[in-house]
Design a protein around this motif. Structure first.
Motif, PDB file in Angstrom:
ATOM      1  N   ARG A  81      -7.617   6.878   7.320  1.00 35.22           N
ATOM      2  CA  ARG A  81      -8.157   8.118   7.193  1.00 35.22           C
ATOM      3  C   ARG A  81      -7.315   9.225   7.706  1.00 35.22           C
ATOM      4  O   ARG A  81      -7.290  10.632   7.357  1.00 35.22           O
ATOM      5  N   PHE A  82      -6.368   9.198   8.740  1.00 29.65           N
ATOM      6  CA  PHE A  82      -5.486   9.819   9.316  1.00 29.65           C
ATOM      7  C   PHE A  82      -3.986  10.136   8.723  1.00 29.65           C
ATOM      8  O   PHE A  82      -3.324  10.793   9.227  1.00 29.65           O
ATOM      9  N   PHE A  83      -3.963   9.126   7.753  1.00 27.78           N
ATOM     10  CA  PHE A  83      -2.319   8.958   7.291  1.00 27.78           C
ATOM     11  C   PHE A  83      -2.471   8.857   5.803  1.00 27.78           C
ATOM     12  O   PHE A  83      -3.411   8.230   5.264  1.00 27.78           O
ATOM     13  N   GLY A  84      -1.431   9.479   5.238  1.00 30.75           N
ATOM     14  CA  GLY A  84      -1.499   9.403   3.691  1.00 30.75           C
ATOM     15  C   GLY A  84      -0.789   8.435   3.079  1.00 30.75           C
ATOM     16  O   GLY A  84       0.137   8.319   2.467  1.00 30.75           O
ATOM     17  N   MET A  85      -1.077   6.858   3.796  1.00 28.89           N
ATOM     18  CA  MET A  85      -0.506   5.983   3.195  1.00 28.89           C
ATOM     19  C   MET A  85      -1.501   4.678   2.883  1.00 28.89           C
ATOM     20  O   MET A  85      -2.378   4.499   3.811  1.00 28.89           O
ATOM     21  N   SER A  86      -1.323   3.841   2.110  1.00 26.79           N
ATOM     22  CA  SER A  86      -2.285   2.683   2.138  1.00 26.79           C
ATOM     23  C   SER A  86      -1.869   1.510   3.182  1.00 26.79           C
ATOM     24  O   SER A  86      -0.833   1.878   3.763  1.00 26.79           O
ATOM     25  N   PHE A  87      -2.699   0.661   3.449  1.00 31.47           N
ATOM     26  CA  PHE A  87      -2.268  -0.225   4.235  1.00 31.47           C
ATOM     27  C   PHE A  87      -0.962  -1.032   4.048  1.00 31.47           C
ATOM     28  O   PHE A  87      -0.182  -1.370   5.158  1.00 31.47           O
ATOM     29  N   GLN A  88      -0.704  -1.292   2.761  1.00 30.20           N
ATOM     30  CA  GLN A  88       0.559  -2.178   2.567  1.00 30.20           C
ATOM     31  C   GLN A  88       1.716  -1.217   2.796  1.00 30.20           C
ATOM     32  O   GLN A  88       2.632  -1.823   3.443  1.00 30.20           O
ATOM     33  N   GLU A  89       1.700   0.243   2.505  1.00 33.76           N
ATOM     34  CA  GLU A  89       2.817   0.989   3.017  1.00 33.76           C
ATOM     35  C   GLU A  89       2.976   1.063   4.570  1.00 33.76           C
ATOM     36  O   GLU A  89       4.054   0.940   5.050  1.00 33.76           O
ATOM     37  N   ALA A  90       1.786   1.112   5.198  1.00 33.77           N
ATOM     38  CA  ALA A  90       1.658   1.237   6.521  1.00 33.77           C
ATOM     39  C   ALA A  90       2.165  -0.065   7.040  1.00 33.77           C
ATOM     40  O   ALA A  90       2.904  -0.249   8.220  1.00 33.77           O
ATOM     41  N   ASP A  91       2.138  -1.086   6.719  1.00 29.40           N
ATOM     42  CA  ASP A  91       2.110  -2.656   7.007  1.00 29.40           C
ATOM     43  C   ASP A  91       3.761  -2.718   7.076  1.00 29.40           C
ATOM     44  O   ASP A  91       4.356  -3.188   8.008  1.00 29.40           O
ATOM     45  N   GLU A  92       4.299  -2.200   5.849  1.00 24.81           N
ATOM     46  CA  GLU A  92       5.787  -2.450   5.817  1.00 24.81           C
ATOM     47  C   GLU A  92       6.508  -1.512   6.823  1.00 24.81           C
ATOM     48  O   GLU A  92       7.511  -2.071   7.551  1.00 24.81           O
ATOM     49  N   PHE A  93       5.921  -0.483   7.025  1.00 23.67           N
ATOM     50  CA  PHE A  93       6.586   0.778   8.051  1.00 23.67           C
ATOM     51  C   PHE A  93       6.498  -0.013   9.381  1.00 23.67           C
ATOM     52  O   PHE A  93       7.085  -0.075  10.321  1.00 23.67           O
ATOM     53  N   ASN A  94       5.204  -0.419   9.611  1.00 20.62           N
ATOM     54  CA  ASN A  94       4.777  -1.199  10.952  1.00 20.62           C
ATOM     55  C   ASN A  94       5.907  -2.229  11.285  1.00 20.62           C
ATOM     56  O   ASN A  94       6.034  -2.426  12.437  1.00 20.62           O
ATOM     57  N   ALA A  95       6.042  -2.952  10.477  1.00 18.00           N
ATOM     58  CA  ALA A  95       6.904  -4.222  10.635  1.00 18.00           C
ATOM     59  C   ALA A  95       8.272  -3.955  10.974  1.00 18.00           C
ATOM     60  O   ALA A  95       8.833  -4.531  11.810  1.00 18.00           O
ATOM     61  N   VAL A  96       8.887  -2.827  10.524  1.00 21.22           N
ATOM     62  CA  VAL A  96      10.195  -2.311  10.769  1.00 21.22           C
ATOM     63  C   VAL A  96      10.212  -1.487  11.895  1.00 21.22           C
ATOM     64  O   VAL A  96      11.251  -1.620  12.690  1.00 21.22           O
ATOM     65  N   ASN A  97       9.292  -0.696  12.069  1.00 22.18           N
ATOM     66  CA  ASN A  97       9.425   0.487  13.007  1.00 22.18           C
ATOM     67  C   ASN A  97       8.363   0.263  14.384  1.00 22.18           C
ATOM     68  O   ASN A  97       8.375   1.112  15.343  1.00 22.18           O
ATOM     69  N   GLY A 153      -4.893  -7.325  -0.686  1.00 27.28           N
ATOM     70  CA  GLY A 153      -3.734  -7.107   0.270  1.00 27.28           C
ATOM     71  C   GLY A 153      -4.158  -5.936   1.277  1.00 27.28           C
ATOM     72  O   GLY A 153      -3.417  -5.556   1.944  1.00 27.28           O
ATOM     73  N   GLY A 154      -5.378  -5.103   1.074  1.00 30.43           N
ATOM     74  CA  GLY A 154      -5.904  -4.293   2.009  1.00 30.43           C
ATOM     75  C   GLY A 154      -6.337  -4.739   3.161  1.00 30.43           C
ATOM     76  O   GLY A 154      -6.895  -5.701   3.512  1.00 30.43           O
ATOM     77  N   SER A 155      -6.602  -3.726   4.043  1.00 26.91           N
ATOM     78  CA  SER A 155      -7.281  -4.084   5.500  1.00 26.91           C
ATOM     79  C   SER A 155      -8.464  -2.984   5.540  1.00 26.91           C
ATOM     80  O   SER A 155      -8.389  -1.735   5.600  1.00 26.91           O
ATOM     81  N   PRO A 156      -9.559  -3.817   5.509  1.00 30.67           N
ATOM     82  CA  PRO A 156     -10.960  -2.833   5.628  1.00 30.67           C
ATOM     83  C   PRO A 156     -10.824  -1.893   6.928  1.00 30.67           C
ATOM     84  O   PRO A 156     -11.230  -0.944   6.900  1.00 30.67           O
ATOM     85  N   PHE A 157     -10.219  -2.425   8.084  1.00 30.00           N
ATOM     86  CA  PHE A 157     -10.230  -1.710   9.250  1.00 30.00           C
ATOM     87  C   PHE A 157      -9.216  -0.774   9.260  1.00 30.00           C
ATOM     88  O   PHE A 157      -9.607   0.701   9.542  1.00 30.00           O
ATOM     89  N   TRP A 158      -8.306  -0.626   8.500  1.00 32.94           N
ATOM     90  CA  TRP A 158      -7.278   0.384   8.299  1.00 32.94           C
ATOM     91  C   TRP A 158      -7.832   1.446   7.324  1.00 32.94           C
ATOM     92  O   TRP A 158      -7.682   2.616   7.682  1.00 32.94           O
ATOM     93  N   ASP A 159      -8.622   1.026   6.358  1.00 32.66           N
ATOM     94  CA  ASP A 159      -8.938   1.837   5.238  1.00 32.66           C
ATOM     95  C   ASP A 159     -10.239   2.713   6.036  1.00 32.66           C
ATOM     96  O   ASP A 159     -10.604   3.928   5.607  1.00 32.66           O
ATOM     97  N   GLY A 160     -10.878   1.998   6.949  1.00 38.46           N
ATOM     98  CA  GLY A 160     -12.248   2.692   7.565  1.00 38.46           C
ATOM     99  C   GLY A 160     -11.875   3.649   8.891  1.00 38.46           C
ATOM    100  O   GLY A 160     -12.556   4.318   9.112  1.00 38.46           O
ATOM    101  N   LEU A 161     -10.509   3.455   9.352  1.00 36.73           N
ATOM    102  CA  LEU A 161     -10.149   4.236  10.543  1.00 36.73           C
ATOM    103  C   LEU A 161      -8.673   4.634  10.489  1.00 36.73           C
ATOM    104  O   LEU A 161      -8.699   6.116  10.100  1.00 36.73           O
ATOM    105  N   ALA A 162      -8.065   4.291  10.854  1.00 37.89           N
ATOM    106  CA  ALA A 162      -6.235   4.814  10.795  1.00 37.89           C
ATOM    107  C   ALA A 162      -5.902   5.261   9.476  1.00 37.89           C
ATOM    108  O   ALA A 162      -5.226   6.193   9.263  1.00 37.89           O
TER     109      ALA A 162
END
Length: 339
Positions: free
Chosen positions: A184-200, A173-182
């Motif tokens: 690194r600038f955020f203290g959250m996993s792709f799943q956490e960012a995915d949930e935040f992104n979907a809502v906000n 359920g992870g994103s290689p692109f997220w892990d390799g780029l964005a």
């Protein structure tokens, strides 16, 4: 064909929520969040209530309904104008070529540049078909009904159209692109960012990501290998978009690295080849299978029908489809070839 497309309404919330839970993550236009989905339905209601013409920042959610059971089994969306209320960011994949005279070598560096090139475009997205209904061309009905809606409300849309395809997500359920780029600038996993992104939305990524070009050679191999690649489940959708007339000019999503397809509205195959016709008769059997639509705004409907061109210049439709669309002899409708 008992399935037809229509615009969504408030009563579709529960069904949309149940379908959203089946997407498997990374599907930002269909989040498993009731509040977000309710807001989408409210925006749709407002857009359908507007009587004036002109392009505004609106959202149209459409659903696929089985007329025999009343069940909603698929959905898709149209955003009339992206980037009006906040910047619409993408990465543009490009190449910087440099030559060293001393080394007698030419170096080509692939780069990701943060751009807002696609602002003002119409976007089609949020297409999801229930796994049990992936037959009989229902995916094409979902996708192409959007283009016929745009055609029949042409003054409400611009000239360019885009479609963002979901990027590659691994088995965990992870994103290689997220892990390799964005990531690194955020203290959250792709799943956490995915949930935040979907809502906000993904504006938080654009706000905090560096605005300077990023050399892809500095990314991990796993991140670099998925840039511009669609999710395996999205490959068929990418082929459909290409058949429709979309191209892949090198824009990728800043969140998961998926490709953004771009086209010109009036050049899309469905829109360019569609025509208006008058229903002059109905029949029981025979005819060519066509995509047929009628109605404006909240009355819009689209389905497959069997059509026969008549010597009187009109068209006969099979009785079942004519009834499904609420068409009577003498009324005008729009049709396009199924292929």
């Amino acid at each position: 064909m008992s399935f037809f497309m229509r615009t969504a309404r408030a009563g579709d919330l529960q069904t949309l929520y149940e379908m959203a839970k089946l997407t498997g993550g990374g599907f930002t236009n269909l989040p498993p969040d009731r509040k977000s989905l309710a807001a989408k339905l409210e925006r749709t209601e407002q857009a359908l209530a507007r009587q004036g013409e002109g392009v505004e920042d609106e959202l149209i959610v459409m659903v696929l309904e089985n007329a025999q059971t009343g069940q909603v089994r698929g959905t898709c969306q149209i955003f009339s104008k992206v980037g009006q209320n906040w910047p619409f960011y993408s990465y543009r994949l490009g190449v910087l070529t440099q030559h060293s005279r001393e080394l007698s070598r030419t170096f080509r560096a692939e780069m990701l540049s943060l751009v807002t090139d696609l602002e003002g475009s119409t976007e089609v997205g949020g297409l999801f078909l229930h796994p049990r209904e992936r037959a009989e061309g229902l995916g094409l009905l979902l996708a192409r009904s959007r283009y016929l809606y745009i055609r029949n409300h042409r003054a409400r849309f611009g000239e360019r159209i885009i479609a963002e395809l979901r990027g590659v997500i691994d088995e965990a359920g992870g994103s290689p692109f997220w892990d390799g780029l964005a990531g690194r600038f955020f203290g959250m996993s792709f799943q956490e960012a995915d949930e935040f992104n979907a809502v906000n939305g993904n504006q938080f990524i654009a706000d905090l990501m560096p605005k300077t070009p990023i050399y892809t050679a500095m990314l991990t191999d796993s991140a670099r290998s998925v840039i511009g690649m669609p999710h395996p489940n999205g490959r068929a959708a990418m082929r459909m978009l290409e058949t429709e007339g979309f191209t892949n000019p090198g824009y990728v999503d800043i969140f998961d690295g998926g490709p953004t397809m771009v086209g010109q509205i009036d050049a899309l195959r469905t829109i360019a080849h569609a025509s208006d016709a008058v229903l002059t008769a109905v029949h029981e059997k025979g005819g060519d299978k066509m995509l047929v639509t009628t109605g404006r705004l909240a009355d819009f409907r689209c389905t497959y029908a069997f059509a026969i061109e008549r010597e009187d210049g009109g068209v006969s439709l099979d009785r079942a489809s004519a009834q499904l669309l609420g068409l009577e002899p003498g009324q005008t409708f729009t049709m396009a070839e199924r292929a």
